[in-house]
Write a protein that holds these residues in place. Structure first.
Motif, PDB file in Angstrom:
ATOM      1  N   LYS A  57       0.778  -1.248   0.000  1.00 49.98           N
ATOM      2  CA  LYS A  57       0.000   0.000   0.000  1.00 49.98           C
ATOM      3  C   LYS A  57       0.810   1.299   0.000  1.00 49.98           C
ATOM      4  CE  LYS A  57      -0.696  -0.097   4.960  1.00 49.98           C
ATOM      5  NZ  LYS A  57      -1.622  -0.122   6.094  1.00 49.98           N
ATOM      6  N   HIS A  58       1.930   1.334   0.740  1.00 51.57           N
ATOM      7  CA  HIS A  58       2.689   2.584   0.807  1.00 51.57           C
ATOM      8  C   HIS A  58       3.420   2.904  -0.498  1.00 51.57           C
ATOM      9  CE1 HIS A  58       2.387   1.567   5.119  1.00 51.57           C
ATOM     10  NE2 HIS A  58       2.225   2.867   5.219  1.00 51.57           N
ATOM     11  N   LYS A  59       3.541   1.873  -1.332  1.00 50.91           N
ATOM     12  CA  LYS A  59       4.392   2.065  -2.523  1.00 50.91           C
ATOM     13  C   LYS A  59       3.625   2.469  -3.759  1.00 50.91           C
ATOM     14  CE  LYS A  59       7.943  -0.845  -0.680  1.00 50.91           C
ATOM     15  NZ  LYS A  59       8.315  -2.242  -0.461  1.00 50.91           N
ATOM     16  N   GLY A  60       2.276   2.519  -3.639  1.00 60.50           N
ATOM     17  CA  GLY A  60       1.496   2.807  -4.846  1.00 60.50           C
ATOM     18  C   GLY A  60       0.717   4.099  -4.781  1.00 60.50           C
ATOM     19  N   LEU A  61       1.210   5.078  -3.990  1.00 56.20           N
ATOM     20  CA  LEU A  61       0.463   6.330  -3.819  1.00 56.20           C
ATOM     21  C   LEU A  61       1.140   7.480  -4.548  1.00 56.20           C
ATOM     22  CD1 LEU A  61      -0.124   6.032   0.040  1.00 56.20           C
ATOM     23  CD2 LEU A  61      -1.731   5.427  -1.770  1.00 56.20           C
ATOM     24  N   THR A  62       0.339   8.437  -5.017  1.00 58.42           N
ATOM     25  CA  THR A  62       0.899   9.619  -5.668  1.00 58.42           C
ATOM     26  C   THR A  62       0.115  10.859  -5.223  1.00 58.42           C
ATOM     27  OG1 THR A  62       1.538   8.287  -7.581  1.00 58.42           O
ATOM     28  CG2 THR A  62       1.485  10.676  -7.902  1.00 58.42           C
ATOM     29  N   MET A  63       0.848  11.956  -5.007  1.00 63.84           N
ATOM     30  CA  MET A  63       0.232  13.207  -4.520  1.00 63.84           C
ATOM     31  C   MET A  63       0.073  14.211  -5.655  1.00 63.84           C
ATOM     32  SD  MET A  63      -0.527  14.657  -1.461  1.00 63.84           S
ATOM     33  CE  MET A  63       0.642  14.570  -0.120  1.00 63.84           C
ATOM     34  N   PHE A  64      -1.043  14.953  -5.607  1.00 61.66           N
ATOM     35  CA  PHE A  64      -1.316  16.021  -6.574  1.00 61.66           C
ATOM     36  C   PHE A  64      -1.836  17.243  -5.840  1.00 61.66           C
ATOM     37  CE2 PHE A  64      -2.109  11.993  -8.706  1.00 61.66           C
ATOM     38  CZ  PHE A  64      -1.409  12.136  -9.900  1.00 61.66           C
ATOM     39  N   PHE A  65      -1.893  18.368  -6.577  1.00 57.79           N
ATOM     40  CA  PHE A  65      -2.766  19.441  -6.094  1.00 57.79           C
ATOM     41  C   PHE A  65      -3.746  19.755  -7.206  1.00 57.79           C
ATOM     42  CE2 PHE A  65      -1.354  23.286  -8.326  1.00 57.79           C
ATOM     43  CZ  PHE A  65      -0.069  22.961  -8.730  1.00 57.79           C
TER      44      PHE A  65
END
Ligand SMILES: Cc1cc2nc3c(=O)[nH]c(=O)nc-3n(C[C@H](O)[C@H](O)[C@H](O)COP(=O)(O)OP(=O)(O)OC[C@H]3O[C@@H](n4cnc5c(N)ncnc54)[C@H](O)[C@@H]3O)c2cc1C
Lengths: 415, 375
Positions: free
Chosen positions: A190-198
């Protein structure tokens, strides 16, 4: 060890005081002074507008987001100058409430991960309160376990397409922008498949639905995403590195929430000073004094703990996980204080209408808001985990989902 | 504003910690605990040689003349090491009373002896149950002699001199009380050791029978001086309590990392982690209150009475909290004589009472806050 202002600090204080004296919206001072956790109302005025106007005025004169660099709308002030400002701003500081998430969490994350051009474009209007930001992390399936979130982001050309749902998003209903944590790869742990946007909250496909809270108010929301398009240029950090980006946000969250959380002590002390019990003034009762003293040393302990943190910051040290202590202690304290203040009133303690309730229902409002304080920004239990693991170095919890691809983690407790 | 100790002060702390780790291991504490000695004489001389006994005593009176912030630093280390020496009674109570109210001759006589480790001093205030109160003082002064009984007197059985609170008037006001200096070796005082919760810091009964005494400070000023002495000692003792809290937390943490149950370190169980996190929280709040107290003490700020009470309360709570939970984390081992946990538990609960009880200081704090508010 020294509590007195240096000559420079004294000069800064005098300048701030004079400016506040000349510019603050004095007509609201009394109401702001009386307001407490769970209850800030300005009669006959829209608090959002009043707050934005005050923030803009500060920004124009160089008093907004003091610790931010000048080029991003701040003042480049020292941590101690920031404290001096807060002391002098007094009750008007309560108008900053709706900017806390933007200034305390979204701003620092943008500063750390956005491109230079974006920083110059987005940060100044955030600092000046013209644009309000929110933090879109939590989901029904991912609160404490932030990394358990499901909102998907799929790459299409130069854009990302977002689908899913966020919840408990404070201020989303009046926000212009938000930082958004998404899942970009469900086949890895789970921790390895996240991406942040604004993103722009006015983007097509974003729907904000206010939620009525346990307190009866509506400060947070559900936010739905249906095929929302975000350009790749609004990605913060690398693809699938969103967890690391979010840690920056969460660390700043603890700093800014921790330092500012109300304890309820000053209100309780004043109340006990004025309340008459059957046998005389409450403050002369031994058991009342004992309770008060216990709260007093917690409140002062927190105050001086944050001063120690500020002294460390001003020597160039980084804010550490020990800052979790503020929210942990203040959260349950404010809840206890509210319960105790009602208890002192006996049967009439239940009444919350401003005409019938002592100090206009302040403690009843505090009581109803307090449970949220112990949950938002990390629950008491999560704070204790952080202190135990990151400050004291105890082993992490055993994580059964650690090496499991996200899409194979069970989703229901009782199968 | 700078809310931290200076680099020099931190260096002094490191030196004290290193010295005490070598000279005051738990084995040495146990010698006194087991009744083999009344206090650790070798350690006491060592502390004198390091200059720690006279840290806050001016150079003209044989001290190091460093100051009270430095003394706070040393106090924390004394608490961390659970040092079995009459430090608090001699340095925080007797020496502070002399510094505040002593004549030049009295200072010259006693302060150099304190700094060099030649004289142990104490404060004889209590007369049985109860908290500091001018009304509770019955011991009578007349014609330069004292008659009456004081107990408990900290380190009274090994002290060379005592600062004694006595009644010199009958108006029913605080001004009935005056302070006296008594050379305990000069005769007229019967000394009896009393068993107590923490044998590493003795308690005694002193029976004065027309004992010769000289006034300390002006007649009728005794209560006002005592209040100041107690406030100053409250801050210093609070640092000891914080040192003890930190050590108890460390012991618990270390044990939680080493001890395996159910196939994993007990420190990986959340219930245990949360006990330790709460110990950290209470120790940290106490430390921060103590820093404020240290500042007020070192600058003689008008905030001292309030700051001292706050430091005292939160350090007392923290040390009691940390020392009892240290035993809990250690399980059955923690309840054995062989493990050191109980030494801190004893010290925490004894220290909680030595300047008046927790509820007394709670009362004081609110009183002082109220006065400040009204002013
Ligand atoms: C007033 C308010 C405002 C908020 N604003 C925002 C916002 O603006 N943006 C945003 O993204 N989110 C926001 N949130 C969401 C908030 O961050 C989450 O509610 C919080 O992190 C807890 O998650 P949860 O609600 O899913 O509870 P859960 O994670 O389901 O927790 C339920 C219980 O289980 C316990 N628990 C869970 N995991 C553990 C563990 N590992 N160890 C021990 N106990 C555990 C918790 O402590 C809690 O007692 C807000 C919440 C509130 C109440």
């Amino acid at each position: 060890m020294n509590f007195d202002d240096t000559p420079q600090e004294a000069a800064f204080r005098a300048e701030a005081k004079a400016w506040i004296q000349a510019n603050a919206p004095k007509q609201y001072e009394e109401e702001l002074r009386k307001s407490s956790l769970g209850r800030t109302v300005l009669k006959g005025a829209n608090i959002l507008e009043v707050a934005k106007a005050w923030q803009k005025k500060k920004a124009d004169a160089g008093w907004a987001c003091l610790h931010w660099p000048k080029e991003y709308g701040g003042r480049g002030a020292s941590p101690i100058e920031r404290v001096i400002w807060q002391q002098e701003e007094g009750p008007f500081g309560k108008l900053s409430g709706m900017f806390i998430i933007g200034h305390g969490m979204c701003g620092p994350t943008m500063m750390a991960f956005a491109g230079e051009e974006q920083k110059r474009k987005y940060l100044p209007p955030l600092a000046s309160g013209e644009k309000v930001w929110c933090q879109l992390f939590s989901e029904p399936a991912g609160g404490s376990d932030v990394a358990g979130l499901r909102t998907r982001a799929e790459k299409k050309g130069d854009d990302w397409i977002i689908n899913g749902q966020k919840i408990w998003t404070s201020g989303a209903h009046y926000s212009d922008y938000g930082i958004l944590l998404t899942r970009t790869d469900p086949t890895v742990p789970k921790h390895k498949g996240l991406t942040m946007f604004f993103l722009d909250m006015k983007s097509p496909g974003v729907e904000v639905r206010p939620i009525k809270q346990a307190s009866g108010q509506s400060d947070f929301n559900e936010v739905y995403f249906t095929d929302v398009k975000i350009p790749d240029s609004q990605r913060l950090g690398a693809v699938n590195d969103g967890w690391n980006v979010s840690l920056t946000t969460l660390m700043n969250e603890r700093m800014s929430i921790g330092a500012g959380v109300a304890t309820g002590f000053p209100e309780l002390f004043d109340f006990c000073n004025s309340l008459m019990l059957e046998d005389g003034p409450a403050i002369e009762d031994r058991s009342v004094r004992s309770r008060l003293a216990n709260y007093a040393v917690k409140a002062s302990g927190l105050r001086y703990t944050s001063m120690r943190a500020i002294s460390a910051l001003s020597k160039g040290e980084r804010p550490g996980p020990e800052n979790s202590i503020g929210k942990l202690v203040a959260g349950s304290m404010v809840q206890e204080v509210a319960m105790y203040a009602l208890d002192l009133q006996g049967a009439a303690g239940v009444l919350s209408g401003p005409e019938d309730a002592e100090v206009a229902g302040k403690f009843q409002a505090m009581l109803l808001r307090a449970p949220g304080t112990r949950v938002e920004g990390g629950t008491d239990e999560i704070m204790r985990n952080i202190i135990a693991e990151r400050v004291l170095g105890l082993p992490g919890d055993i994580r059964v989902d650690k090496d499991v691809p996200f899409n194979q983690i069970p989703t229901k407790g009782r199968a | 504003m700078n809310f931290d100790f200076s680099d020099d002060q931190k260096q002094m702390r490191d030196a004290a910690r290193k010295f005490l780790a070598e000279q005051c291991p738990p084995k040495a504490v146990r010698e006194v605990l087991d009744g083999k000695a009344a206090y650790d004489k070798k350690l006491w001389q060592g502390l004198a040689e390091m200059g720690f006994l006279g840290v806050a005593i001016p150079e003209e009176f044989g001290g190091a003349g460093a100051g009270h912030l430095e003394l706070c630093v040393i106090a924390e280390e004394m608490g961390r090491a659970n040092a079995p020496v009459p430090f608090s009674s001699t340095v925080y109570l007797a020496a502070e009373a002399l510094l505040l109210a002593g004549s030049d001759a009295q200072k010259r006589k006693w302060l150099p002896k304190i700094a060099s480790g030649e004289a142990i001093g104490t404060l004889a205030l209590f007369e049985g149950k109860g908290n500091p109160s001018s009304k509770a003082i019955k011991l009578q002064a007349s014609g330069g002699t004292l008659s009456g009984v004081k107990k408990p007197v900290p380190d009274g059985a090994i002290a060379d001199f005592a600062v004694v609170a006595a009644r010199t008037g009958s108006s029913g006001r605080d001004s009935d009380i005056s302070l006296f200096l008594v050379d305990l070796k000069a005769g007229g005082v019967e000394v009896k050791s009393l068993t107590n919760v923490d044998p590493t810091r003795g308690q005694a009964e002193l029976a004065f029978k027309n004992a010769k005494a000289e006034p300390l400070g002006a007649a009728g000023e005794g209560w006002s001086i005592l209040t100041q002495v107690l406030d100053r000692a409250a801050v210093l003792l609070a640092f000891e309590q914080v040192g003890g809290s930190d050590r108890a937390l460390e012991m618990g943490r270390d044990y939680a990392l080493d001890r395996i149950a159910f196939g994993r370190p007990i420190g990986s169980f959340q219930a245990v982690k949360h006990i330790l996190a709460d110990m950290y929280v209470s120790a940290t709040l106490a430390r921060s209150n103590c820093y404020y107290g240290a500042w007020a003490l070192s600058t003689n700020a008008s905030e001292l009475p309030e700051a001292a009470a706050a430091a005292r309360i939160s350090a007392t709570q923290a040390f009691q909290h940390c020392s009892k939970n240290n035993i809990q984390v250690h399980g059955g081992m923690g309840f054995t004589w062989e493990f050191d946990c109980h030494m801190y538990y004893r010290r925490a609960n004894a220290t909680a009472l030595t300047l008046g009880s927790l509820s007394y200081w709670e009362d004081q704090l609110i009183d002082r806050m109220r006065k400040k508010n009204a002013a």
